[in-house]
Design an enzyme around this catalytic site. Structure first.
Site, PDB file in Angstrom:
ATOM      1  N   HIS A  85       7.586  -7.997  -3.935  1.00 26.05           N
ATOM      2  CA  HIS A  85       6.232  -8.483  -4.720  1.00 26.05           C
ATOM      3  C   HIS A  85       6.203  -9.434  -5.362  1.00 26.05           C
ATOM      4  O   HIS A  85       6.855  -9.569  -6.609  1.00 26.05           O
ATOM      5  CB  HIS A  85       5.629  -7.036  -5.553  1.00 26.05           C
ATOM      6  CG  HIS A  85       5.451  -5.878  -4.613  1.00 26.05           C
ATOM      7  ND1 HIS A  85       4.203  -5.684  -4.219  1.00 26.05           N
ATOM      8  CD2 HIS A  85       6.216  -4.757  -4.439  1.00 26.05           C
ATOM      9  CE1 HIS A  85       4.248  -4.432  -3.596  1.00 26.05           C
ATOM     10  NE2 HIS A  85       5.306  -4.018  -3.402  1.00 26.05           N
ATOM     11  N   GLU A 114       3.822 -11.092  -6.572  1.00 25.89           N
ATOM     12  CA  GLU A 114       2.608 -11.201  -7.422  1.00 25.89           C
ATOM     13  C   GLU A 114       3.002 -10.499  -8.855  1.00 25.89           C
ATOM     14  O   GLU A 114       2.266 -10.599  -9.785  1.00 25.89           O
ATOM     15  CB  GLU A 114       1.325 -10.438  -6.902  1.00 25.89           C
ATOM     16  CG  GLU A 114       1.705  -9.007  -6.493  1.00 25.89           C
ATOM     17  CD  GLU A 114       2.404  -8.672  -5.445  1.00 25.89           C
ATOM     18  OE1 GLU A 114       3.077  -9.148  -4.740  1.00 25.89           O
ATOM     19  OE2 GLU A 114       2.161  -7.464  -4.982  1.00 25.89           O
ATOM     20  N   LYS A 164     -11.331 -10.739 -17.245  1.00 28.37           N
ATOM     21  CA  LYS A 164     -11.790 -10.741 -18.629  1.00 28.37           C
ATOM     22  C   LYS A 164     -11.311 -12.140 -19.425  1.00 28.37           C
ATOM     23  O   LYS A 164     -11.959 -12.627 -20.221  1.00 28.37           O
ATOM     24  CB  LYS A 164     -11.097  -9.621 -19.437  1.00 28.37           C
ATOM     25  CG  LYS A 164     -11.605  -9.515 -20.886  1.00 28.37           C
ATOM     26  CD  LYS A 164     -12.899  -8.694 -20.991  1.00 28.37           C
ATOM     27  CE  LYS A 164     -13.523  -8.742 -22.433  1.00 28.37           C
ATOM     28  NZ  LYS A 164     -14.678  -7.810 -22.222  1.00 28.37           N
ATOM     29  N   ASP A 204     -18.752 -10.290 -22.849  1.00 25.70           N
ATOM     30  CA  ASP A 204     -19.458 -10.459 -21.697  1.00 25.70           C
ATOM     31  C   ASP A 204     -20.834 -10.679 -21.526  1.00 25.70           C
ATOM     32  O   ASP A 204     -21.351 -11.699 -20.861  1.00 25.70           O
ATOM     33  CB  ASP A 204     -19.025  -9.242 -20.669  1.00 25.70           C
ATOM     34  CG  ASP A 204     -17.623  -8.628 -20.714  1.00 25.70           C
ATOM     35  OD1 ASP A 204     -16.823  -9.387 -21.068  1.00 25.70           O
ATOM     36  OD2 ASP A 204     -17.269  -7.627 -20.490  1.00 25.70           O
ATOM     37  N   SER A 205     -21.817  -9.844 -22.286  1.00 28.40           N
ATOM     38  CA  SER A 205     -23.124  -9.933 -22.118  1.00 28.40           C
ATOM     39  C   SER A 205     -23.404 -11.522 -22.941  1.00 28.40           C
ATOM     40  O   SER A 205     -24.328 -11.880 -22.312  1.00 28.40           O
ATOM     41  CB  SER A 205     -23.912  -8.921 -22.835  1.00 28.40           C
ATOM     42  OG  SER A 205     -23.592  -8.760 -24.136  1.00 28.40           O
ATOM     43  N   THR A 206     -22.952 -11.706 -23.776  1.00 29.09           N
ATOM     44  CA  THR A 206     -23.124 -12.975 -24.478  1.00 29.09           C
ATOM     45  C   THR A 206     -22.686 -14.061 -23.626  1.00 29.09           C
ATOM     46  O   THR A 206     -23.576 -15.108 -23.495  1.00 29.09           O
ATOM     47  CB  THR A 206     -22.193 -13.136 -25.858  1.00 29.09           C
ATOM     48  OG1 THR A 206     -22.392 -11.972 -26.694  1.00 29.09           O
ATOM     49  CG2 THR A 206     -22.811 -14.374 -26.570  1.00 29.09           C
ATOM     50  N   CYS A 209       5.169  -6.192   1.588  1.00 27.34           N
ATOM     51  CA  CYS A 209       5.537  -4.753   1.543  1.00 27.34           C
ATOM     52  C   CYS A 209       5.114  -4.164   2.652  1.00 27.34           C
ATOM     53  O   CYS A 209       5.179  -4.538   3.818  1.00 27.34           O
ATOM     54  CB  CYS A 209       5.328  -4.070   0.377  1.00 27.34           C
ATOM     55  SG  CYS A 209       6.115  -2.679  -0.135  1.00 27.34           S
ATOM     56  N   TYR A 210       3.913  -3.236   2.450  1.00 25.46           N
ATOM     57  CA  TYR A 210       3.381  -2.472   3.567  1.00 25.46           C
ATOM     58  C   TYR A 210       2.762  -3.722   4.590  1.00 25.46           C
ATOM     59  O   TYR A 210       2.629  -3.526   5.531  1.00 25.46           O
ATOM     60  CB  TYR A 210       2.147  -1.663   3.145  1.00 25.46           C
ATOM     61  CG  TYR A 210       1.429  -0.899   4.043  1.00 25.46           C
ATOM     62  CD1 TYR A 210       1.555   0.350   4.246  1.00 25.46           C
ATOM     63  CD2 TYR A 210       0.483  -1.420   4.694  1.00 25.46           C
ATOM     64  CE1 TYR A 210       1.185   1.294   5.263  1.00 25.46           C
ATOM     65  CE2 TYR A 210      -0.346  -1.018   5.869  1.00 25.46           C
ATOM     66  CZ  TYR A 210       0.010   0.572   6.048  1.00 25.46           C
ATOM     67  OH  TYR A 210      -0.545   1.283   6.910  1.00 25.46           O
ATOM     68  N   GLY A 236       0.858  -1.270  -0.087  1.00 24.55           N
ATOM     69  CA  GLY A 236       0.083  -0.063  -0.062  1.00 24.55           C
ATOM     70  C   GLY A 236       0.905   1.351   0.032  1.00 24.55           C
ATOM     71  O   GLY A 236       2.000   1.216   0.235  1.00 24.55           O
TER      72      GLY A 236
END
Ligand code: XMP
Length: 513
Positions: A164, A166, A369, A223-225, A77-78, A50
């Site tokens: 980090h 990640e 996504k 997305d909507s499909t 980290c933080y 952070g």
């Protein structure tokens, strides 16, 4: 589930990504989360990085009940500084900011967190650092500038790292996160899209019950499909998809949507041709934000009208509204922005819910996504659709600069079609994040045949990006651009000049309006 408590780092969501890549389910909540009110019992907790300093007044702190959960904890980290602060306050400002790659030295290879991790590159991004070893901890790793690059509690499963893991620049970050989540926390590695489909369909069926009906808008996008197909699998024809043709969609869009959703995927689809209504309201409007408002409001209006006309025969009620919300939107609304943050609500739900008294159903709200695309493939949604570029809600209206008239929309639409067709032909479609043609509201002189012409200008835009917050323009080879320009000028009436937009974002945005 691994719980990630977010202290506002720009990398927090990447922790979730990396864990899911190893099939461990992880969820993020703000660092202010009260532990007694957790919606689930985590297998382990990660405290993220952070931008704050733990010793500052007003700095965010974790609820100390986190230690009563009796599950492994990893501070990054933080998050590590927070652990040190709680256990003796040995945190201060380093002489130098440390940002970028550093070389990790593993000092205690028997530490479970560092199993199989050798001395390798890690990614640092901090100014504060530990000034002393917190009570009850030992040093397990160091780096040139950080004598406490990795610490571990001597009796409990509590760990802290300054770097980090990640971030992909940390060469063995994934091994370290796997050690934590799988070996230390014993989190199950059962997060797969196949499992997701199964559990999500059951969840939808339970939520909706045996008779209620669900409506949702589809746009022709991924997305909507995918959301619609998932609903179809769960509740069949009790899901009603509504597609509104607003007159500013891409070429052949309505036919394509009918063909793929209705004919292909068997989704119960209502198509509404509202082009005249939208274009009528856009008449004379040139301001981009006004265009957006008009299109948004008109859409809501029409959607409500059509939704009200959907009366299931057996007298059951439409009770739910489907939304294709993705996890990045959820993260955006829950991520920690500072001690004085106000919780943001989902703006994409817009006015629909307020007026319609419907309950919201968001089957994709846990997914990124690329997970949605994978889900789409498993649900047999055509490849072309699964990999489709995003398309803005206000459509071509914000790609016709100036007034939106049917004639202008036609020019932009035809030019766009040619550009995308050539991109696909060249095998570049999936290398590009988004591409389109915009029609500029200026006239320019040209010569065609023996005649002087005075016609409009098309600007082509193609970008590559990871998250659409920043973007680079795509480097086509010149032959490709030459061919596209020539086709557009020759085949689209009203265009005498084509340009290619070579501005990155920032400072430019992706769209021209
Ligand atoms: P900008 O232009 O903001 O675009 O750099 C970033 C991404 O957002 C899309 N975009 C929109 N999408 N309604 C939408 O649904 C909008 O009003 C809108 N404006 C921009 C844009 O296409 C790009 O993918």
């Amino acid at each position: 589930t691994i719980l990630v408590l977010d202290f506002g780092s720009q990398y927090s969501h990447l922790i979730i990504r990396r864990l899911r890549e190893i099939n461990v389910y992880a969820e993020m909540l703000p660092c202010t989360q009260k532990i007694s009110e957790l919606p689930f019992k985590p297998a382990g907790v990660i405290l993220s990085g952070g931008p704050f300093s733990v010793y500052e007044e007003g700095a965010p702190h974790v609820d100390h009940d986190v230690f009563k959960l009796n599950v492994p904890i990893l501070g990054i980290c933080y998050g590590m500084q927070e652990l040190a602060w709680i256990n003796g306050k040995g945190v201060g400002r380093g002489e130098k900011r440390e940002y970028g790659p550093a070389t990790l030295s593993v000092e205690d290879s028997s530490c479970a967190l560092f199993k199989g991790v050798n001395n390798s590159q890690v990614w640092m991004s901090h100014h504060d650092k530990l000034t002393a070893l917190p009570e009850g901890f030992k040093t397990v790793a160091t780096s040139g500038n950080s004598p406490y690059a990795g610490i571990a509690h001597t009796t409990k499963e509590i760990f802290g790292i300054q770097f980090h893991p990640e971030v992909t620049h940390s060469a063995q970050g994934k091994t370290l996160l796997t050690n934590f989540a799988v070996d230390i926390c014993k989190a199950p590695q059962n997060w797969t899209m196949e499992n997701f489909i199964e559990t999500e369909i059951t969840r939808i069926q339970q939520l909706v019950g045996p008779t209620a009906e669900v409506i949702g808008a589809v746009s022709g996008g991924v997305d909507s499909t995918v959301a619609a197909k998932l609903m179809k699998e769960a509740i069949g024809d009790r899901f009603h998809a509504i597609y509104v043709d607003n007159g500013v969609m891409r070429k052949n869009e309505t036919e394509t949507v009918k063909k793929t959703l209705d004919d292909g995927l068997g989704i119960n689809l209502t198509v509404v041709d509202a082009a005249d209504e939208f274009l009528g309201k856009l008449k004379g409007v040139t301001d981009p934000e006004k265009k957006r408002k008009i299109i948004g409001n008109t859409f809501i209006h029409i959607f409500e009208r059509v939704a009200a006309s959907i009366k299931p025969k057996d007298g059951s009620e439409v009770e739910f509204l489907l939304q294709g919300t993705l996890y990045p939107d959820v993260i955006e609304s829950i991520s920690f922005k500072g001690p004085s943050q106000t919780i943001k609500t989902h703006h994409n739900v817009g006015g629909l819910l307020e007026n319609m008294k419907l309950k919201l159903i968001e089957p994709l709200r846990e997914l990124f996504k690329d997970e949605v695309r994978h889900l789409g493939q498993l649900l047999n949604i055509p490849e072309e659709l699964v990999w489709r570029h995003p398309f803005p809600g206000p459509g071509i209206a914000i790609r016709v600069l100036g007034e939106v008239t049917p004639a202008q929309v036609k020019i932009a639409r035809e030019a766009d079609y040619i550009f995308i067709e050539e991109i696909k032909k060249a095998g570049l479609y999936r290398k590009i994040s988004q591409a389109f043609a915009a029609l500029l509201p200026v006239k320019s002189v040209g010569v065609m045949g023996d005649q002087r012409v005075y016609e409009q200008v098309i600007a082509l835009r193609a970008i590559s990006t990871v998250d659409f917050m920043t973007a680079d323009w795509f480097e086509f080879d010149h032959k490709f651009l030459k061919n596209v320009a020539s086709r557009i000028v020759n085949e689209v009436d009203g265009v005498a000049r084509v340009t290619y937009d070579i501005t990155s974002k920032p400072p430019a945005t992706v769209e021209w309006e």
